[in-house]
Design a protein around this motif. Structure first.
Motif, short mmCIF file in Angstrom:
data_model
loop_
_atom_site.label_atom_id
_atom_site.label_comp_id
_atom_site.label_asym_id
_atom_site.label_seq_id
_atom_site.Cartn_x
_atom_site.Cartn_y
_atom_site.Cartn_z
N THR B 43 -6.17 -53.52 -34.49
CA THR B 43 -6.66 -54.24 -35.64
C THR B 43 -5.67 -53.92 -36.78
O THR B 43 -5.49 -54.83 -37.80
N GLN B 79 -12.65 -58.91 -35.41
CA GLN B 79 -13.16 -58.41 -34.47
C GLN B 79 -14.75 -58.18 -34.30
O GLN B 79 -15.56 -58.55 -33.50
N ASP B 157 -8.57 -61.37 -33.75
CA ASP B 157 -8.36 -59.88 -33.19
C ASP B 157 -9.60 -59.76 -32.38
O ASP B 157 -10.88 -59.68 -32.58
N GLU B 158 -9.34 -59.62 -31.16
CA GLU B 158 -10.38 -59.38 -29.88
C GLU B 158 -11.53 -60.05 -30.27
O GLU B 158 -12.73 -59.63 -30.15
MG LIG Z 1 -9.70 -53.43 -33.63
#
Ligand SMILES: [Mg+2]
Ligand SMILES: Nc1ncnc2c1ncn2[C@@H]1O[C@H](COP(=O)(O)OP(=O)(O)OP(=O)(O)O)[C@@H](O)[C@H]1O
Lengths: 259, 301
Positions: B43, B79, B157-158
């Motif tokens: 991140t 995320q 992000d993910e």
């Molecule tokens: Mg992260």
């Protein structure tokens, strides 16, 4: 027992039992101690007129109980509105600025526990009249939960939301109205509710000291005229109104919680 | 000149080095996946690209200009769910469109918003609030919001790690479709090597932290469209996968194993602060349970 009956039992029968028990206890104590504490029956007899004609105006000092309550409420609303108008922006400033928090926090912690009875004389000196003094006192006492909860709510805004504002390059005012205020709103309403409770506490004290017309003023006047039944009437009225106000505010609060 | 160029970038938080010596170049239109351990600094890395985090050392450049601030040319799907919960799907996306294209007439903003809602197949949920949507639907709204501002780079992000395997597969296909239709540059952060290999042109492992750095980039020359059912029998696929995992495992061997648990969480509950006279200190903030997305438990291996 089905659910509905269980509900009735929990929320109607049990409280009813408790109320009856308290009245019985009251009757017993008053039979022993009759002069100081009027019995429930005598209280009812003496208060009947005020309850059954709640808005009557028979004279300056002799009005229906809800009419007195109305005077109190009007004053509370003025002081409460002032508390919110001052308290909410102050809370926001404290929430966004560490500098503000560091400088003002000790001051707030010192002013917060000061009793309304201490503020009122200052208000009387400053404003010379009883009504603005009462409004001042209500505002300054009721403000703190709004200030602190708003600040807390602003500080608790998830970084993610602020990042959204940064990526989109929202202007300051748009960030305030689109992100900060909606995100802090649940906390703010908790503060608003607590503030209203305090405002209602303060009004009675303020009226007693200033002699302004209202439930508190009525209570004090009846104490001086030795009509103790009416003191009980006033206490119950103050309690019921406070409870109703709190319920109303928590309904509003609940609405914003899920926002 | 590369489109995006990170040179010697490093970042520490209070003496703890999170990232060191990150070097990465990305070409326009490329789909790059970065795969790494939980807590390695993924991140942090993507936040540097977004401009939300400034590196302590080194530079991050796009179009040869140093990235110093966040901006709508690099839109990011966070995320955590970062939709604004008090706005509907439509309002969340419209806010972004309205902000980035202030001069468009209202009708055009509306059409554009509708277009992106339709792109992620959420037209029926147009007027719902994020709280009423499933996790997968929320991430689709996030992707739609990120695309609606027509960025040059899409940073993910993910985006799918909180989802179940089935939803994940569907959304992977959707991300690939959106990428191939829009020809945007995409940087995908993931903790799942298979996801990276399936979607990206290039996959780069991030070593385990602290002091994580990027490993050698591996070009994924598998033909598209890639079918997840057949592709993992492909020998090239297996070779890439082993390569990435080997790298991660050797760098991770020094580390403790981290088990990541996803938590399922209810919505915001403000605290009643009426009794917090002594508890109220500067900087103290109540934990909102919906902010805790997962917890990590360290076990020595
Ligand atoms: Mg992260
Ligand atoms: N703002 C911050 N202040 C202090 N430390 C931070 C901050 N942001 C991240 N860190 C630390 O940096 C490290 C990497 O964090 P980061 O969020 O980048 O990891 P990640 O790879 O994205 O993890 P995950 O897979 O759990 O999302 C962590 O140890 C974290 O505690």
């Amino acid at each position: 027992m089905n659910k509905e009956n269980q509900f009735k039992f929990d929320w109607m029968i049990l409280p009813l039992f408790a109320a009856v028990a308290v009245i019985v206890l009251w009757a017993i104590v008053s039979s022993i101690h009759g002069v100081a504490l009027p019995s429930p029956l005598k209280t009812w007899e003496a208060s009947k007129l005020y309850i059954l004609e709640p808005f009557a105006k028979r004279g300056e000092l002799d009005q229906g109980i809800l009419r007195f309550t109305w005077y109190s409420l009007v004053l509370v609303v003025k002081g409460y509105a002032l508390a919110l108008i001052v308290g909410t922006p102050l809370g926001f400033l404290l929430g966004v600025s560490k500098l503000f928090t560091k400088s003002l926090d000790p001051l707030i912690q010192v002013l917060r526990p000061v009793s309304p009875l201490a503020w009122l004389p200052l208000g009387l000196i400053l404003f010379q009249k009883s009504e603005p003094a009462a409004i001042f006192t209500i505002a300054i006492c009721a403000m703190w939960p709004t200030v602190l909860n708003t600040a807390m709510g602003v500080r608790a805004i998830p970084q993610d939301y602020l990042n959204v504002a940064r990526v989109l390059k929202l202007s300051r005012s748009r960030t305030l109205f689109k992100i900060l205020i909606p995100a802090a709103l649940p906390y703010m309403f908790t503060g608003f509710r607590l503030s209203l409770g305090i405002a209602w506490l303060v009004i009675v004290a303020a009226e007693m000291l200033t002699g302004a017309p209202g439930v508190g003023g009525f209570l004090w006047q009846e104490y001086n005229s030795l009509i103790y039944e009416h003191i009980i009437l006033c206490i119950l009225t103050i309690g019921v109104i406070g409870f109703v106000l709190d319920r109303l505010m928590s309904m509003v609060e609940q609405r914003f919680k899920t926002a | 000149m590369a489109f995006i160029e990170i040179k010697g970038a490093g970042k520490s938080y209070g003496g703890n080095t999170v990232l060191r010596d990150i070097n990465l170049t990305i070409e326009r239109g490329e789909f790059v996946a970065i795969v790494g351990y939980s807590g390695a600094g993924k991140t942090t890395l993507i936040s540097m690209l977004a401009g939300l985090v400034t590196p302590d050392t080194g530079t991050v450049k796009m179009n040869d200009l140093e990235i110093t601030d966040p901006g709508p040319d690099r839109s990011i799907v966070f995320q955590n769910y970062s939709l604004l919960p008090w706005m509907t799907v439509y309002e969340n996306i419209h806010l972004a469109v309205d902000q980035v294209f202030p001069n468009w007439p209202a009708e055009r903003k509306k059409q554009e918003t509708e277009k992106y809602i339709a792109m992620v197949k959420l037209t029926p949920a147009r007027d719902k609030k994020p709280g009423e949507l499933s996790g997968g639907m929320r991430q689709r709204v996030s992707v739609a919001r990120a695309l609606a501002i027509d960025p040059q780079v899409l940073l993910l992000d993910e985006p799918l790690s909180a989802l179940d395997a089935l939803t994940r597969a569907t959304l992977q296909d959707e991300i690939e479709r959106i990428w191939s239709e829009n020809k945007k540059t995409v940087v995908l952060i993931t903790n799942d090597a298979d996801e990276g290999i399936l979607l990206a042109d290039r996959i780069i492992p991030l070593s385990a932290g602290p002091g994580a750095t990027l490993g050698p980039a591996i070009t994924i020359d598998l033909p598209r469209p890639r079918d997840r059912k057949t592709v993992n029998h492909d020998s090239r696929y297996k070779a890439i996968r082993n390569h990435v995992l080997d790298y991660l495992l050797t760098t991770g061997a020094r580390q403790k194993t981290v088990i990541n648990r996803k938590l399922i969480l209810p919505d915001i509950e403000p605290e009643d602060l009426s009794t917090s006279v002594r508890g109220w200190h500067f900087g103290r903030r109540p934990v909102r349970r919906n902010e805790i997305k997962s917890e990590s438990v360290e076990v020595s291996s």
